[in-house]
Design an enzyme around this catalytic site. Structure first.
Site, PDB file in Angstrom:
ATOM      1  N   GLN A  56      58.003  38.778  37.089  1.00 23.49           N
ATOM      2  CA  GLN A  56      56.826  37.894  37.170  1.00 23.49           C
ATOM      3  C   GLN A  56      55.970  37.955  35.912  1.00 23.49           C
ATOM      4  O   GLN A  56      55.554  38.713  35.465  1.00 23.49           O
ATOM      5  CB  GLN A  56      56.041  38.123  38.259  1.00 23.49           C
ATOM      6  CG  GLN A  56      55.051  37.074  38.563  1.00 23.49           C
ATOM      7  CD  GLN A  56      55.303  35.731  39.217  1.00 23.49           C
ATOM      8  OE1 GLN A  56      56.512  35.582  39.702  1.00 23.49           O
ATOM      9  NE2 GLN A  56      54.702  34.641  39.023  1.00 23.49           N
ATOM     10  N   ASP A  80      65.473  32.700  36.544  1.00 26.18           N
ATOM     11  CA  ASP A  80      64.214  32.170  36.235  1.00 26.18           C
ATOM     12  C   ASP A  80      64.633  31.149  34.824  1.00 26.18           C
ATOM     13  O   ASP A  80      63.838  30.168  34.492  1.00 26.18           O
ATOM     14  CB  ASP A  80      62.948  33.232  35.508  1.00 26.18           C
ATOM     15  CG  ASP A  80      61.990  33.204  36.574  1.00 26.18           C
ATOM     16  OD1 ASP A  80      61.733  32.375  37.337  1.00 26.18           O
ATOM     17  OD2 ASP A  80      61.473  34.278  36.527  1.00 26.18           O
ATOM     18  N   LYS A 137      57.899  33.863  46.986  1.00 28.33           N
ATOM     19  CA  LYS A 137      59.083  33.669  46.728  1.00 28.33           C
ATOM     20  C   LYS A 137      59.913  34.842  47.657  1.00 28.33           C
ATOM     21  O   LYS A 137      60.761  34.461  48.277  1.00 28.33           O
ATOM     22  CB  LYS A 137      59.048  34.272  45.296  1.00 28.33           C
ATOM     23  CG  LYS A 137      58.745  33.198  44.150  1.00 28.33           C
ATOM     24  CD  LYS A 137      58.955  34.061  42.888  1.00 28.33           C
ATOM     25  CE  LYS A 137      58.104  32.967  41.908  1.00 28.33           C
ATOM     26  NZ  LYS A 137      58.034  33.310  40.587  1.00 28.33           N
TER      27      LYS A 137
END
Ligand code: GUN
Length: 291
Positions: free
Chosen positions: A96, A119, A52
């Site tokens: 994460q 997200d 990412k």
């Protein structure tokens, strides 16, 4: 069979996004800024977050990686999230997953300002997605829709069967594809589904996110189906027991000659998940979802 090349599509889309970032920088004097919190040393998570951050560099975003030890308390993590919520320099951020067992993923998700939730995991974004309102789509489902679009695979009137009901893939993709505009007829199956093979083998489009290496075999797939494999599993290399390889949830070599399209692992859905995150971050910076 035609292989769906997620890596190539992601590269194309990154080049387009890079131009848009340059335009945005010219007009605003700044670039989009994504932050990521990584807790602990989970090897797969470190690799995903690394991808990412690298992708941010490729398109000209600023990125900030915040690493916290495995032992960090939930309270300390929630404080870090508060700081990012309040930081006007940060357009969007992610935490994460998975998190260590002593930290509640629900509490963490709820703490994130939904306007920075690139997200798409916060219930506000999830609920807005379910109702067809502007929102940050979860990155993997968003990436899958971009892939289908790029290969001109229409979903209207098709029977989509999803295997796996996670909050981050199976459940949202089933909602997304049944929405107006996507117009699929969706069956959501999971580990407790009885006669699973019967459902899977009726799919025009089969989306697999069950997290079991090579679970889907040739008998479970209809002739000519489109197969989207979301799984990323590290398994011992059958050719060399000192090494490991990545495989999907679909037995690619068994299934590939029976279907019309299939995504490989690696190089299928994975790069498109990263692309979904980049697109959401650009939308956050340019206030396209929440003005
Ligand atoms: N873990 C596995 N997939 C994801 C994802 O898309 N976002 C985050 N934050 N964690 C993940």
């Amino acid at each position: 069979m035609k292989m769906i090349d997620g890596r190539a599509v992601a590269e194309e889309l990154k080049n387009v996004l890079k131009q848009q970032v340059q335009e945005y920088e010219k007009n605003s004097g700044r670039v989009p800024h994504l932050a990521a919190i990584l807790v602990g040393n989970h090897p797969a998570s470190q690799a995903y977050v690394g991808n990412k951050v690298r992708a941010c560099e490729q398109v000209g975003f600023r990125s900030t990686l915040i690493r916290l030890p495995e032992t960090v308390s939930e309270e300390e993590l929630l404080l870090e999230i508060e700081k990012l919520n309040a930081d006007p320099e940060v357009d969007g951020f992610i935490v994460q997953l998975p998190l260590p067992a002593h930290i509640s993923e629900v509490n963490v998700t709820l703490q994130i300002d939904y306007r920075k939730d690139v997200d798409g995991f916060h219930p506000v974004n999830f609920g807005r997605m379910a109702q067809g309102l502007p929102c940050f789509l979860p990155a993997t489902p968003y990436g899958i829709t971009m892939l289908l679009d790029r290969y001109h695979i229409s979903t209207g009137g098709k029977h989509v069967v999803v295997l796996g009901r996670s909050n981050i893939v199976g459940t949202p993709i089933s909602l997304l594809l049944s929405r107006k505009g996507m117009d699929a007829t969706v069956t959501l199956t999971h580990s407790r589904t009885k006669n699973l093979d019967e459902y899977l083998s009726k799919a025009d489009i089969l989306i697999v996110a069950i997290g079991i290496p090579n679970f889907v075999n040739e008998r479970m797939v209809k002739e000519g189906a489109v197969v989207i494999d979301v799984g990323i599993n590290r398994v011992p290399d059958p050719k060399d027991d000192q090494k490991s390889i990545l495989v999907g949830d679909v037995d690619y070599h068994e299934v590939k000659d029976k279907c019309s399209y299939i995504t490989p692992v690696p190089g299928g859905v994975g790069p498109m998940t990263v692309m979904g995150l980049l697109m959401n971050t650009f939308k956050a910076a340019t206030r396209q979802i929440y003005p």
